[in-house]
Design an enzyme around this catalytic site. Structure first.
Site, short mmCIF file in Angstrom:
data_model
loop_
_atom_site.label_atom_id
_atom_site.label_comp_id
_atom_site.label_asym_id
_atom_site.label_seq_id
_atom_site.Cartn_x
_atom_site.Cartn_y
_atom_site.Cartn_z
N ASP A 47 53.79 -17.26 -41.46
CA ASP A 47 52.70 -16.72 -40.65
C ASP A 47 52.93 -16.93 -39.14
O ASP A 47 52.05 -17.44 -38.43
CB ASP A 47 51.37 -17.40 -41.02
CG ASP A 47 51.10 -17.38 -42.52
OD1 ASP A 47 51.42 -16.36 -43.17
OD2 ASP A 47 50.55 -18.37 -43.03
N GLU A 257 44.94 -8.62 -45.07
CA GLU A 257 44.92 -9.87 -44.29
C GLU A 257 45.94 -9.78 -43.16
O GLU A 257 46.60 -8.75 -42.98
CB GLU A 257 45.24 -11.08 -45.18
CG GLU A 257 46.64 -11.05 -45.76
CD GLU A 257 46.93 -12.18 -46.75
OE1 GLU A 257 46.03 -12.99 -47.07
OE2 GLU A 257 48.08 -12.23 -47.24
O1 FUB Z 1 49.73 -18.80 -45.30
C1 FUB Z 1 48.55 -18.62 -46.00
C2 FUB Z 1 48.19 -17.18 -46.03
O2 FUB Z 1 49.25 -16.41 -46.57
C3 FUB Z 1 47.93 -16.53 -44.72
O3 FUB Z 1 46.72 -16.92 -44.16
C4 FUB Z 1 48.02 -15.11 -45.11
O4 FUB Z 1 48.08 -14.21 -44.06
C5 FUB Z 1 49.27 -15.13 -45.96
O5 FUB Z 1 50.44 -15.04 -45.21
#
Ligand code: FUB
Length: 354
Positions: A47, A257
């Site tokens: 991320d 997301e």
């Molecule tokens: O790293 C945890 C979660 O996985 C992140 O918040 C999302 O965007 C995904 O990459």
């Protein structure tokens, strides 16, 4: 946040285990071709939110660890506990790991799962924005401050009022106003806020039906002290080329997301992950508030279930920071990478094959 079909074989979280896991993954990944190399191998990172501050590149990633948590659609296997900040003087240069910048134990309101962060800089103070579940297991966004871009950061005593879900992305416009985008469905809990209040029942099934309009990310302008929202939280609209909002069942286009905002030639580019179809896509608009119109795929699926990115300009060239699972072969033990973006003459982004 979802899960991949990979099994969890260890139950520890130290660097020795990380090295062993990398060895095991090596033979598998040796036969694959990757566009870029992991930026660091000593710890697992994911991320990546990259920023150029005073000419230096700083990367604010998640720090993945092995905790033995079972894989599920809530993302319980992403049980991260601290952040490390990385830096480099130039793309391709030496990467420095500056050690622990913030630990869950130092966040007074935190429960578990320190997920994807972002950072900002204003008037001599560095701000780290982070999602973590509170003690009631509800994701909120917190903010921590430091006098150094690499921390250590000191968390505010409470989450940002009105914040929800995960994946904060902070964007400062050319007029100096700063906006925070946030949200992620499934394990990111965005669907639990549909009524405006948090509802813990039936986690994933609270997504709108396939023929209903998909949930959008949320956003708000930040106050001048960067510590709170300066206006009510709004939903960001993402439209198809036909001008209609994406439907929830259109899972290769709808927001899942990992939102990110950048501006190029006066246009606002909102990019995000489609989650269970594993794409990074982008949409453009004329205002930081949107609406944003879908333009195309920015990156095809990486190795691993999740895909998450940031886009930054370094010395006149544009780069995408992203992650995959080259080192471990496990979806919850990721490694960050960077590659250059190619723009079309109209400012559009060429699709990258990672
Ligand atoms: O790293 C945890 C979660 O996985 C992140 O918040 C999302 O965007 C995904 O990459």
């Amino acid at each position: 946040m979802g899960s991949a079909c990979q099994s969890n074989t260890t139950n520890t979280e130290n660097n020795a285990t990380e090295a062993t896991t990398q060895d095991a993954a090596a033979s598998d990944s040796a036969s694959r071709k990757y566009l870029a190399k992991p930026l660091i191998k000593e710890i697992y990172t994911a991320d990546p939110s990259a920023h150029v501050i005073n000419g230096k590149i700083y990367i604010y990633p998640s720090h993945d660890i092995e905790t033995g948590m079972p894989e599920n659609d809530n993302g319980d296997h992403f049980a991260m506990r601290d952040y490390h900040v990385l830096s480099m003087d130039s793309i391709g240069g030496k990467v420095t790991d500056h050690g622990v910048a913030l630990d869950t134990k130092d966040i007074p309101w935190a429960g578990r799962q320190l997920w994807a962060p972002d950072a900002a800089f204003k008037d001599g103070t560095y701000y780290l924005y982070f999602p973590v579940k509170d003690k009631q297991d509800v994701f909120r966004i917190g903010v921590a401050t430091s006098t150094s871009p690499t921390g250590p950061f000191k968390a505010q005593p409470k989450p940002i009022e009105g914040s929800l879900s995960i994946d904060p992305a902070v964007f400062t416009d050319t007029d100096g106003k700063t906006y925070l985008y946030m949200g992620g469905i499934w394990g990111g809990q965005l669907q639990r806020w549909r009524t405006g209040k948090y509802d813990a029942s039936k986690p994933k099934e609270q997504e709108p039906g396939p023929k209903e309009v998909a949930l959008g990310p949320k956003m708000a302008r930040l106050s001048s002290d960067m510590l709170r929202f300066d206006e009510p939280v709004k939903e960001v609209q993402i439209l198809g080329q036909d001008g209609k909002p994406f439907l929830s069942g259109d899972n290769s286009h709808r927001f899942f997301e990992g939102g990110w905002m950048h501006k190029y030639n006066g246009k606002y580019y909102f990019s995000y992950s489609t989650g269970d179809t594993h794409l990074l896509v982008y949409a453009t608009g004329d205002s930081p508030y949107g609406p944003f119109t879908y333009q195309g795929v920015l990156m095809n699926p990486v190795e691993g279930w999740t895909t998450h990115h940031s886009i930054v300009e370094v010395k006149g060239k544009w780069y995408i920071f992203y992650h995959d699972t080259e080192l471990s072969g496990k979806t919850w033990l990721r490694n960050v990478k960077v590659t250059e973006l190619t723009r079309k003459p109209d400012g559009g982004l060429e699709t990258i094959n990672p």
